[in-house]
Write a protein that holds these residues in place. Structure first.
Motif, PDB file in Angstrom:
ATOM      1  N   LYS A 150       9.396 -19.188  -2.900  1.00 48.80           N
ATOM      2  CA  LYS A 150       8.839 -19.486  -4.205  1.00 48.80           C
ATOM      3  C   LYS A 150       8.278 -18.282  -4.721  1.00 48.80           C
ATOM      4  N   THR A 151       8.038 -18.337  -6.199  1.00 51.02           N
ATOM      5  CA  THR A 151       7.743 -17.128  -6.616  1.00 51.02           C
ATOM      6  C   THR A 151       6.141 -17.507  -7.412  1.00 51.02           C
ATOM      7  N   LEU A 152       5.385 -16.252  -6.792  1.00 49.46           N
ATOM      8  CA  LEU A 152       3.818 -16.389  -7.099  1.00 49.46           C
ATOM      9  C   LEU A 152       3.753 -15.754  -8.630  1.00 49.46           C
ATOM     10  N   GLY A 153       3.303 -16.171  -9.520  1.00 47.35           N
ATOM     11  CA  GLY A 153       2.875 -15.481 -10.815  1.00 47.35           C
ATOM     12  C   GLY A 153       1.471 -15.188 -10.891  1.00 47.35           C
ATOM     13  N   VAL A 154       1.084 -13.879 -10.943  1.00 53.14           N
ATOM     14  CA  VAL A 154      -0.230 -13.497 -10.890  1.00 53.14           C
ATOM     15  C   VAL A 154      -0.373 -12.910 -12.348  1.00 53.14           C
ATOM     16  N   VAL A 155      -1.532 -13.572 -12.906  1.00 51.57           N
ATOM     17  CA  VAL A 155      -2.026 -12.957 -14.219  1.00 51.57           C
ATOM     18  C   VAL A 155      -3.117 -12.205 -13.898  1.00 51.57           C
ATOM     19  N   GLY A 156      -3.226 -10.990 -14.065  1.00 56.03           N
ATOM     20  CA  GLY A 156      -4.426 -10.094 -13.902  1.00 56.03           C
ATOM     21  C   GLY A 156      -4.372  -9.710 -12.309  1.00 56.03           C
TER      22      GLY A 156
END
Length: 528
Positions: A140-146
């Motif tokens: 799966k893809t982890l989106g990291v904002v910051g």
């Protein structure tokens, strides 16, 4: 020296202070009146989030040298008042990084596998095995904002478990992201479009408040949201609705806009939203780390040594300070102007000193320039922590010196760049502490840096300056000063307008609609 501790911290921090020979007084749950009495003879005050350190507190504490925050957030401390009173404010931003990252990972697994919900059903005697079909993190893809300290630690852990990593952070270098196996994207929409799981690790500012709301959540269809950063970044009613309506599969939230959380908060009523009461830093190791780190900084302040995590206390040799002082704010301003003109990711900051200033110890001036560059990133940034922010985000900082300064006694140049583009802003000091911006991106100008500026790139043709002036005048924006620079007759020109008022977006739109205007940029300085 006397240290007053008004919120509980780990015993290791108290022991360190006593071992260094200082008197430690603990007084918890004080009323504001009691706090004003207790702080009267204190040399240091150590708090967590429970004590409000206001201007009134500083007025009542004439002997106070430092306020230590055993943790990262300083919303409860009036830093401006501390600075006015000559009091250092220091926090402990690294002591709980690992704990916050691990809690984020735990919350990710918990929401992906509905662990709390299954536990509750089984505890109530219900064998609901067929009601829970979890999601594997692998592939799966982890989106990291910051992508700061905590975001990077989360990425390391979940990346090692087989997740693809996509990060959005305008102030992180591609090189640093590559080192951690993350793909850096240019905007938050690209991150949301790719993410199966979204985790947020930004500070709460006016720009990030409710940054994740209905439209953003819709982009995460069938995904998950994890917020262990700060309450208020995610629109709580919107998140509750998105999970309840099936737009998202689940969410995990450790922080809330209002804490303690209101019993009527909609997140508490949605089964597939996991909530915890701000436990990110609640491990014994993290609490011991922040307590000792805070105590060490108090002792450093007592000993007139550098306070590593000071938020408002730049230092320099007293004898050299008068010679560099005029350039501290100038470098900050040049950095602010440069980064607002640079419409791209910053990967390198170069500060060049020419003339007499090149003979000085300019470490503090360099830090001030970085502060100006990073000002839009974190409201806590200052000349003390700016170099560390650059290091954490993989931004190269270059300092260079030259004895030649063109026609000026001293010249400071701040250049922000990446592999594709760069922009430079040069400043100097005239006699009598008269700061000037004298060159922008190679164009010779003469601008007094103050609260509001408009920088216009335009064709060097008759009537353009008059048109700009007319548009500003019709918008009731007063021009305090103006300078036009050009390289060749009839080519491209750059004009700088010092203004008494801010420039609304609609005014910029009207200017940019004119074919003779290449680009206009409104710049606000010093919080204007």
């Amino acid at each position: 020296m006397k240290v007053l501790v008004t919120d509980p911290i780990a015993d290791a921090g108290l022991a360190y202070l006593r071992d260094q020979g200082h008197e430690v007084e603990t007084a918890y749950d004080l009323t504001q009146s009691e706090l004003l009495d207790a702080v009267g003879d204190a040399n240091a005050l150590i708090v967590r989030s429970g004590t409000e350190v206001t201007d009134e507190v500083f007025d009542a504490a004439p002997e106070l040298i430092i306020v230590g925050r055993a943790g990262i957030g300083v919303d409860n401390i009036d830093i401006d008042a501390a600075t006015d009173h000559g009091v250092i404010v220091a926090n402990a931003p690294q002591g709980n990084v690992r704990a916050a990252a691990e809690h984020t990972v735990a919350m990710t697994f918990a929401t992906a596998r509905s662990i709390p919900q299954a536990h509750a059903r089984l505890s109530n005697g219900e064998w609901a095995k067929g009601d829970f079909l979890g999601t594997e993190l692998n592939d799966k893809t982890l989106g990291v904002v910051g992508f700061g300290r905590v975001g990077q630690e989360v990425a390391k852990r979940l990346g090692s478990l087989g997740m693809d990593l996509v990060a959005f952070d305008p102030y992180i270098s591609e090189e640093r992201a590559d080192q951690l196996g993350a793909e850096l994207v240019d905007d938050i929409d690209a991150c949301l479009d790719r993410a199966d799981f979204l985790t947020i690790h930004t500070p709460l500012t006016s720009e990030t408040e409710n940054m994740i709301s209905d439209d953003e959540l819709a982009q995460l269809e069938d995904g998950y949201v994890i917020n262990c950063a700060r309450g208020g970044i995610v629109d709580e009613p919107a998140l509750a609705s998105a999970v309840e309506d099936g737009i998202l599969q689940g969410a995990a939230v450790d922080v809330f806009a209002e804490e303690p959380v209101d019993p009527d908060n909609p997140l508490l009523d949605v089964e597939d939203v996991i909530v915890t009461p701000h436990l990110g830093a609640s491990t014994s190791a993290a609490q011991e780390n922040v307590a000792v780190s805070t105590a060490e900084q108090v002792v450093a302040a007592f000993n007139d040594e550098p306070v590593l995590n000071a938020l408002n206390a730049p230092s320099v040799d007293k004898s050299a300070f008068p010679r560099i002082q005029p350039y501290i704010d100038l470098a900050d301003t040049a950095g602010e102007i440069a980064v607002q003109l640079f419409d791209d990711r910053v990967e390198e900051v170069e500060i060049t000193y020419a003339g007499d200033i090149a003979d000085e110890d300019v470490e503090l001036v360099t830090a001030s320039a970085l502060k100006g560059v990073f000002e839009p990133l974190e409201w806590q940034v200052n000349a003390v922590n700016a170099p560390r922010i650059a290091e954490d985000r993989g931004i190269d900082v270059i300092e260079s010196k030259s004895r030649s300064a063109e026609d000026f006694q001293s010249l400071v140049t701040v250049t922000v760049s990446n592999d594709d583009d760069s922009i430079s802003v040069c400043g100097t000091q005239f006699a009598g502490n008269d700061p000037r911006i004298v060159r922008i991106d190679g164009y010779r100008v003469d601008a007094v840096p103050r609260g509001h500026m408009l920088v216009a790139r335009n064709e060097d043709s008759p009537g353009v300056i008059g048109f700009i002036g007319s548009v500003l005048g019709e918008a009731d924006i007063n021009i305090a000063g103006m300078f036009n620079g050009r390289e060749t007759i009839g080519g491209e020109a750059l004009s700088v307008y010092t203004l008494d008022d801010p420039v609304p977006d609609e005014v910029l739109t009207r200017l940019n609609e004119d074919g003779r205007i290449i680009k206009t940029t409104y710049i606000s300085l010093n919080g204007a």
